[in-house]
Each structure stands twice: as C-alpha cells, then as structure tokens.
Design a protein around this motif. Structure first.
Motif, short mmCIF file in Angstrom:
data_model
loop_
_atom_site.label_atom_id
_atom_site.label_comp_id
_atom_site.label_asym_id
_atom_site.label_seq_id
_atom_site.Cartn_x
_atom_site.Cartn_y
_atom_site.Cartn_z
N UNK A 84 0.81 -1.22 0.00
CA UNK A 84 0.00 0.00 0.00
C UNK A 84 0.84 1.28 0.00
N UNK A 85 2.07 1.21 0.49
CA UNK A 85 2.89 2.43 0.59
C UNK A 85 3.93 2.53 -0.52
N UNK A 86 3.74 1.76 -1.60
CA UNK A 86 4.68 1.84 -2.70
C UNK A 86 4.71 3.25 -3.28
N UNK A 108 -1.99 -15.30 -2.95
CA UNK A 108 -0.63 -15.12 -3.47
C UNK A 108 -0.45 -13.61 -3.61
N UNK A 109 0.44 -13.07 -2.81
CA UNK A 109 0.64 -11.63 -2.78
C UNK A 109 1.83 -11.24 -3.64
N UNK A 110 1.71 -10.13 -4.36
CA UNK A 110 2.86 -9.66 -5.13
C UNK A 110 3.97 -9.18 -4.21
N UNK A 111 5.16 -9.14 -4.76
CA UNK A 111 6.32 -8.67 -4.00
C UNK A 111 6.26 -7.13 -3.96
N UNK A 112 6.34 -6.53 -2.77
CA UNK A 112 6.30 -5.07 -2.70
C UNK A 112 7.56 -4.43 -3.27
N UNK A 113 7.37 -3.22 -3.77
CA UNK A 113 8.49 -2.40 -4.25
C UNK A 113 8.81 -1.38 -3.17
N UNK A 114 9.87 -0.63 -3.38
CA UNK A 114 10.32 0.36 -2.40
C UNK A 114 9.20 1.34 -2.07
N UNK A 115 9.01 1.62 -0.79
CA UNK A 115 7.97 2.57 -0.39
C UNK A 115 8.29 4.00 -0.80
N UNK A 116 7.23 4.80 -0.86
CA UNK A 116 7.42 6.23 -1.02
C UNK A 116 7.87 6.80 0.31
#
Length: 149
Positions: A84-86, A108-116
């Motif tokens: 949610x904070x990507x 199955x959850x996607x891999x998070x990217x770096x947060x803002x």
C-alpha cells in the motif's frame, strides 16, 4: 501523506491506499511513522519496515503485544502494508484487493516495491535543538480573532 500529493499536489483514490498502508504498519509495529526512532539507523517507519522485509526479518517489526497473532497473519499484514505504501500510485493495490488480501487465508501476494518516502533523516534533524522535537514556538504561533463590523 502520499508522495504524489506532497510533491505534485495530486490526489487520487490511491492516496488513501498509501495512508491505509502507513496505518497498517503503525498498528503492526506499535510505533508511529512520524518521529519513529531506532538505535541502529535513522530511517522512518516505512524505511525500517522495508529494511527488515528485505533482510528477511519482517517479524521483528511486530509489536510484542501482538505475540498471540499467528506469524503468517503478521507477515501478511506487513506485506500488504508495504504494498500500500509503494512509491508509485499505479503500483499500489485497490482497496478491494487490499481487503481480499487481508481476508484470504492463502492469497498469493505480489512482491512489494520500495515505499514512497523511504528515507533516512540527517543527524542534524535529530538534534534536540532542531524543530523536529518542538515544531511550535511561541514566536511562530499566532491566533487571529475575527470580529464583524
């Protein structure tokens, strides 16, 4: 506040998703994002959660008061919070997807990217004499009283 609003003044439904993610990470950790402090680094809560996630230590983020919650649920909440904070709004899930991820047993959850706003504060900002710990002084605060004619 989401990065796109702070930087460009843009607000969308994905802005609320960012705020929801911050709230999830605050609940899981028992810490507030604003003023977050850790002895090993100067990262904010989002950066701290991201660091622990990447190091495979995400469970260390969890507040001791939620020790009775199964580890899989804690990890799912942390992962959803990070999704949610990507940084980019288009990378954040819709709230309907967030609810599905939180409610499902084995999604199955996607891999998070770096947060803002994944950042490290400068040490001068943490100085006791800075406005970080005392945002208002008597000379900076004023009250205007409106009176009719």
């Amino acid at each position: 506040m989401p990065p796109e609003y702070v930087i460009d003044g843009l607000f969308s439904v994905k802005s609320d998703i960012f705020s929801f993610g911050v709230m999830v990470l605050e609940i899981v950790s028992g810490k507030k994002n604003r003023g977050f402090d850790h002895p090993d680094h100067d990262l904010n809560l989002l950066g701290h959660a991201w660091k622990f996630w990447n190091e495979g230590r995400a469970l260390e983020l969890a507040d001791v008061l939620i020790e009775d919650v199964p580890e899989t649920e804690v990890l799912r909440c942390i992962q959803v919070g990070l999704l949610c904070v990507q940084k980019r709004p288009e990378d954040r899930p819709l709230m309907s997807a967030v609810l599905f991820m939180l409610d499902s047993e084995n999604p199955s959850l996607p891999k998070p990217k770096q947060p803002g706003f994944y950042m490290e504060r400068a040490t001068s900002e943490m100085d006791d004499s800075s406005s970080w710990n005392n945002p208002f002084t008597p000379t900076e605060l004023s009250v205007t009283k409106l009176q009719g004619r």
